[in-house]
Design a protein around this motif. Structure first.
Motif, PDB file in Angstrom:
ATOM      1  N   MET A 128     -36.446  12.866   8.468  1.00 24.85           N
ATOM      2  CA  MET A 128     -35.577  12.298   9.504  1.00 24.85           C
ATOM      3  C   MET A 128     -36.378  12.009  10.772  1.00 24.85           C
ATOM      4  O   MET A 128     -36.157  10.980  11.433  1.00 24.85           O
ATOM      5  CB  MET A 128     -34.424  13.252   9.800  1.00 24.85           C
ATOM      6  CG  MET A 128     -33.401  12.689  10.777  1.00 24.85           C
ATOM      7  SD  MET A 128     -32.499  11.247  10.112  1.00 24.85           S
ATOM      8  CE  MET A 128     -31.219  12.085   9.157  1.00 24.85           C
ATOM      9  N   LEU A 151     -29.072  13.981  14.729  1.00 32.46           N
ATOM     10  CA  LEU A 151     -29.524  13.618  13.381  1.00 32.46           C
ATOM     11  C   LEU A 151     -30.363  14.738  12.764  1.00 32.46           C
ATOM     12  O   LEU A 151     -30.209  15.065  11.581  1.00 32.46           O
ATOM     13  CB  LEU A 151     -30.347  12.322  13.426  1.00 32.46           C
ATOM     14  CG  LEU A 151     -29.553  11.030  13.624  1.00 32.46           C
ATOM     15  CD1 LEU A 151     -30.484   9.868  13.927  1.00 32.46           C
ATOM     16  CD2 LEU A 151     -28.688  10.709  12.407  1.00 32.46           C
ATOM     17  N   MET A 156     -26.210   5.989  11.083  1.00 30.40           N
ATOM     18  CA  MET A 156     -26.661   7.370  11.235  1.00 30.40           C
ATOM     19  C   MET A 156     -26.154   8.250  10.094  1.00 30.40           C
ATOM     20  O   MET A 156     -26.876   9.117   9.600  1.00 30.40           O
ATOM     21  CB  MET A 156     -26.238   7.922  12.597  1.00 30.40           C
ATOM     22  CG  MET A 156     -26.957   7.241  13.736  1.00 30.40           C
ATOM     23  SD  MET A 156     -26.710   8.055  15.327  1.00 30.40           S
ATOM     24  CE  MET A 156     -27.823   7.063  16.345  1.00 30.40           C
TER      25      MET A 156
END
Length: 409
Positions: free
Chosen positions: A68, A90, A153
């Motif tokens: 990520m 995130l 996202m």
């Protein structure tokens, strides 16, 4: 505590050094809820097939967070606006996406707790942590639930090409030694972009996507749905179901306190309390394996026999079939077992098992993997690819199985 260095570095065999981006992430990793993942196997009972497959959900969560970090940097470099708060959310969401897994990953979902998916438990843990961390996980939870307005996202966390899949395919391939699952996750991330709030792959990355989907299909047949892994997980599920049945009939079942709690109580998704969640947070592979070691000597022959199968890796025979097994043939096998072992029909149900396995590398019903063509048009990867194989990968392949004791051969 104030002098603790929270910007630690992990040495990962897949990616090299993984850095912890900030002190909040460090504190989440240090939390007992997350540390429990060190004691939850990533591939369940697959180590009975692939001796190296002893890695954990802890490894996988850190690896997913690392990917990520790479994805966020890549998208920011390409001009996609991601604020510091969104970036952090995130990292938190992907770090905690599997925190709700129970012992041996999936076996618990079908035995000890009833009809509770691990994602539901992950969300409960995230909400509990959000209270402890004074609301600092609120945005991560919003993204995880798909309620945030920037939809790409969620795709980074949960989609047909997300950080979860990019890590577990590469990681499981490495630890199991199944080379067919090795994907180029770095290349796939470098090819990512965002168009109209949709996560896309640039056209020059289409071959990497093809390789990813083929690897996913092969990993399912060779590891996750390997017949020995399947039968071992079925036996584990049956062990827990039998222990629960005996306990609820007043027969003593010795186990650790957390396991004892779930064996003695019927708990489903609509009545999962804070106390249930706390008790679940103490439960891991060691509770279950320790219990199985004790239960192999239990006076209940069914429970003892099932436990010995796991301990000694002397499993049920499993046959993979292209068609659903004949009901008369199943009845005949059960009858043979009942007569030879002098057991009841109900007990025979623990040893003669049937079911089906499904493998679909790419789903047409789910949100597609979109390819950004050079002319700026977006097309589904199936249309963008010149490989007819990809169309085949979108079809669900279903196989059936029947399991029974080897002495009936």
């Amino acid at each position: 505590m104030g002098n603790t260095n929270k910007l630690k570095i992990f040495n990962d065999p897949i990616y090299g050094f993984i850095t912890i981006p900030n002190s909040l992430i460090y504190d989440l990793i240090q939390h007992p809820y997350f540390q429990r993942l060190r004691r939850i196997s990533q591939m369940g009972m697959s180590y009975l097939v692939y001796p190296g497959a002893h890695h954990t959900r802890f490894h996988h969560a850190l690896g997913s967070m690392h990917l990520m970090q790479s994805a966020v940097k890549t998208l920011q470099f390409k001009g996609v606006s991601i604020s510091k708060d969104e970036e952090n959310a995130l990292y938190i969401a992907i770090l905690l996406h599997d925190i709700g897994h129970g012992p041996f990953s999936h076996a618990m979902e079908h035995s000890i707790v009833e009809n509770i998916h691990h994602e539901e438990l992950s969300l409960l843990f995230m909400q509990k942590l959000n209270n402890e961390f004074n609301g600092k996980l609120s945005l991560a939870i919003k993204i995880f639930k798909g309620e945030y307005h920037r939809k790409f996202m969620l795709q980074l966390i949960s989609s047909q090409l997300d950080m979860d899949r990019l890590d577990y395919l590469k990681r499981d391939s490495f630890y199991s030694g199944v080379a067919e699952g090795n994907i180029n996750s770095e290349r796939l991330i470098q090819m990512m972009n965002v168009v109209d709030d949709i996560l896309v792959i640039e056209e020059k990355g289409v071959y990497s996507v093809e390789k990813f989907l083929v690897a996913r299909r092969l990993m399912y047949w060779q590891t996750y749905l390997h017949k020995t892994s399947v039968v071992a997980e079925l036996i584990l599920t049956k062990i827990l179901q039998r222990a629960k049945e005996l306990a609820q009939n007043g027969i003593e079942i010795v186990a650790s306190k957390p396991l004892q709690y779930f064996i003695q109580n019927k708990i489903s998704n609509n009545q999962f309390t804070d106390n249930d969640l706390l008790t679940f947070s103490y439960l891991d592979d060691f509770d279950v394996m320790s219990a199985i070691k004790q239960w192999q000597f239990h006076t209940d022959k069914t429970l003892a026999t099932l436990c010995k199968m796991i301990i000694n890796r002397d499993l049920l025979k499993i046959k993979i079939l292209n068609e659903k097994p004949n009901s008369n043939a199943i009845k005949e096998i059960k009858q043979k077992l009942i007569l030879s072992e002098n057991i009841s029909n109900k007990e025979a149900d623990y040893f003669v098992l049937t079911g089906k396995l499904k493998n679909q590398a790419y789903s047409k019903k789910a949100a597609p993997i979109m390819i950004l063509k050079k002319n700026k048009y977006l097309v589904d990867v199936i249309e963008a690819s010149d490989q007819l194989l990809l169309k085949a990968l979108s079809k669900t392949v279903t196989k059936f199985y029947i399991c029974y004791p080897k002495q009936l051969l």
